[in-house]
Write an enzyme that holds these catalytic residues in place. Sequence first.
Site, PDB file in Angstrom:
ATOM      1  N   ASN A 162      41.644  68.258  31.047  1.00 35.64           N
ATOM      2  CA  ASN A 162      42.112  69.024  32.212  1.00 35.64           C
ATOM      3  C   ASN A 162      43.612  69.315  32.213  1.00 35.64           C
ATOM      4  OD1 ASN A 162      39.526  69.288  33.522  1.00 35.64           O
ATOM      5  ND2 ASN A 162      39.686  67.094  33.944  1.00 35.64           N
ATOM      6  N   ASP A 180      40.235  51.740  20.999  1.00 33.50           N
ATOM      7  CA  ASP A 180      39.940  51.252  19.641  1.00 33.50           C
ATOM      8  C   ASP A 180      40.617  52.116  18.582  1.00 33.50           C
ATOM      9  OD1 ASP A 180      38.436  49.293  20.825  1.00 33.50           O
ATOM     10  OD2 ASP A 180      36.480  50.110  20.236  1.00 33.50           O
ATOM     11  N   HIS A 207      52.053  59.408  31.863  1.00 32.60           N
ATOM     12  CA  HIS A 207      51.379  60.086  32.978  1.00 32.60           C
ATOM     13  C   HIS A 207      52.408  60.839  33.796  1.00 32.60           C
ATOM     14  CE1 HIS A 207      47.738  58.006  32.028  1.00 32.60           C
ATOM     15  NE2 HIS A 207      48.441  56.893  31.931  1.00 32.60           N
TER      16      HIS A 207
HETATM   17  O1  CA2 Z   1      49.273  61.754  35.953  1.00 28.62           O
HETATM   18  C1  CA2 Z   1      48.745  62.034  34.883  1.00 28.62           C
HETATM   19  O2  CA2 Z   1      49.371  62.562  33.953  1.00 28.62           O
HETATM   20  C2  CA2 Z   1      47.240  61.825  34.692  1.00 28.62           C
HETATM   21  O3  CA2 Z   1      47.029  61.408  33.335  1.00 28.62           O
HETATM   22  C3  CA2 Z   1      46.591  63.154  34.986  1.00 28.62           C
HETATM   23  C4  CA2 Z   1      45.074  63.083  34.937  1.00 28.62           C
HETATM   24  C5  CA2 Z   1      44.564  61.955  35.842  1.00 28.62           C
HETATM   25  O4  CA2 Z   1      43.161  61.851  35.736  1.00 28.62           O
HETATM   26  C6  CA2 Z   1      45.206  60.634  35.484  1.00 28.62           C
HETATM   27  O5  CA2 Z   1      44.729  59.658  36.368  1.00 28.62           O
HETATM   28  C7  CA2 Z   1      46.706  60.727  35.596  1.00 28.62           C
HETATM   29  C8  CA2 Z   1      44.469  64.400  35.438  1.00 28.62           C
HETATM   30  C9  CA2 Z   1      44.943  65.596  34.724  1.00 28.62           C
HETATM   31  C10 CA2 Z   1      44.328  66.768  35.425  1.00 28.62           C
HETATM   32  O6  CA2 Z   1      45.250  67.807  35.487  1.00 28.62           O
HETATM   33  C11 CA2 Z   1      44.931  68.840  36.286  1.00 28.62           C
HETATM   34  C12 CA2 Z   1      45.875  69.831  36.359  1.00 28.62           C
HETATM   35  C13 CA2 Z   1      45.660  70.909  37.159  1.00 28.62           C
HETATM   36  C14 CA2 Z   1      44.495  71.027  37.905  1.00 28.62           C
HETATM   37  C15 CA2 Z   1      43.537  70.020  37.820  1.00 28.62           C
HETATM   38  C16 CA2 Z   1      43.759  68.932  37.010  1.00 28.62           C
END
Ligand code: CA2
Length: 145
Positions: free
Chosen positions: A11, A87, A100
């Site tokens: 995503n 892993d 993140h």
């Molecule tokens: O904070 C981060 O970088 C995360 O890795 C982002 C992930 C989330 O599941 C982690 O817990 C934290 C989600 C990325 C999704 O990015 C999107 C961007 C735009 C619209 C929808 C999702």
Amino acid sequence: MTSILVLNGPNLNLLGVRQPEVYGRTTLSDIESMCQSHAAERGFTVSFFQSNHEGALVDAIHDARNVHDAILLNAGAYTHTSIALHDAIASVELPVCELHLSNIHAREEFRHTSFISKVAVGMICGFGAHGYVLGLDALRRHLGH
Ligand code: CA2
């Protein structure tokens, strides 16, 4: 020349495109340009890869061996679920910095667990897109290059 692989999970291709109120307006392509200029100014190289597929990310980690010196990894939601990524990192013998955009510890309980942290040299979270350049610098310092 030091070479760092910047790996992005599921995503993250939607960054800046959907839900800007949650993840901001910076796109993944903006982040890539930022990392490329940062690296060029400091004399190292970065390669970028994003996939929504866990197996493709595992393959990218395996393929990084003997090609790159370190990996900067935003595994997205796989951070909280993927023993396969854990892993792969444990087997590849390359330093990995977990990254993140958001502060995962200030968010929902299910984001507080990370399978990546257990095998990463360190973790950066909560600084938005700037975290990527922080991660690159942290890895270069860790490598002593
Ligand atoms: O904070 C981060 O970088 C995360 O890795 C982002 C992930 C989330 O599941 C982690 O817990 C934290 C989600 C990325 C999704 O990015 C999107 C961007 C735009 C619209 C929808 C999702």
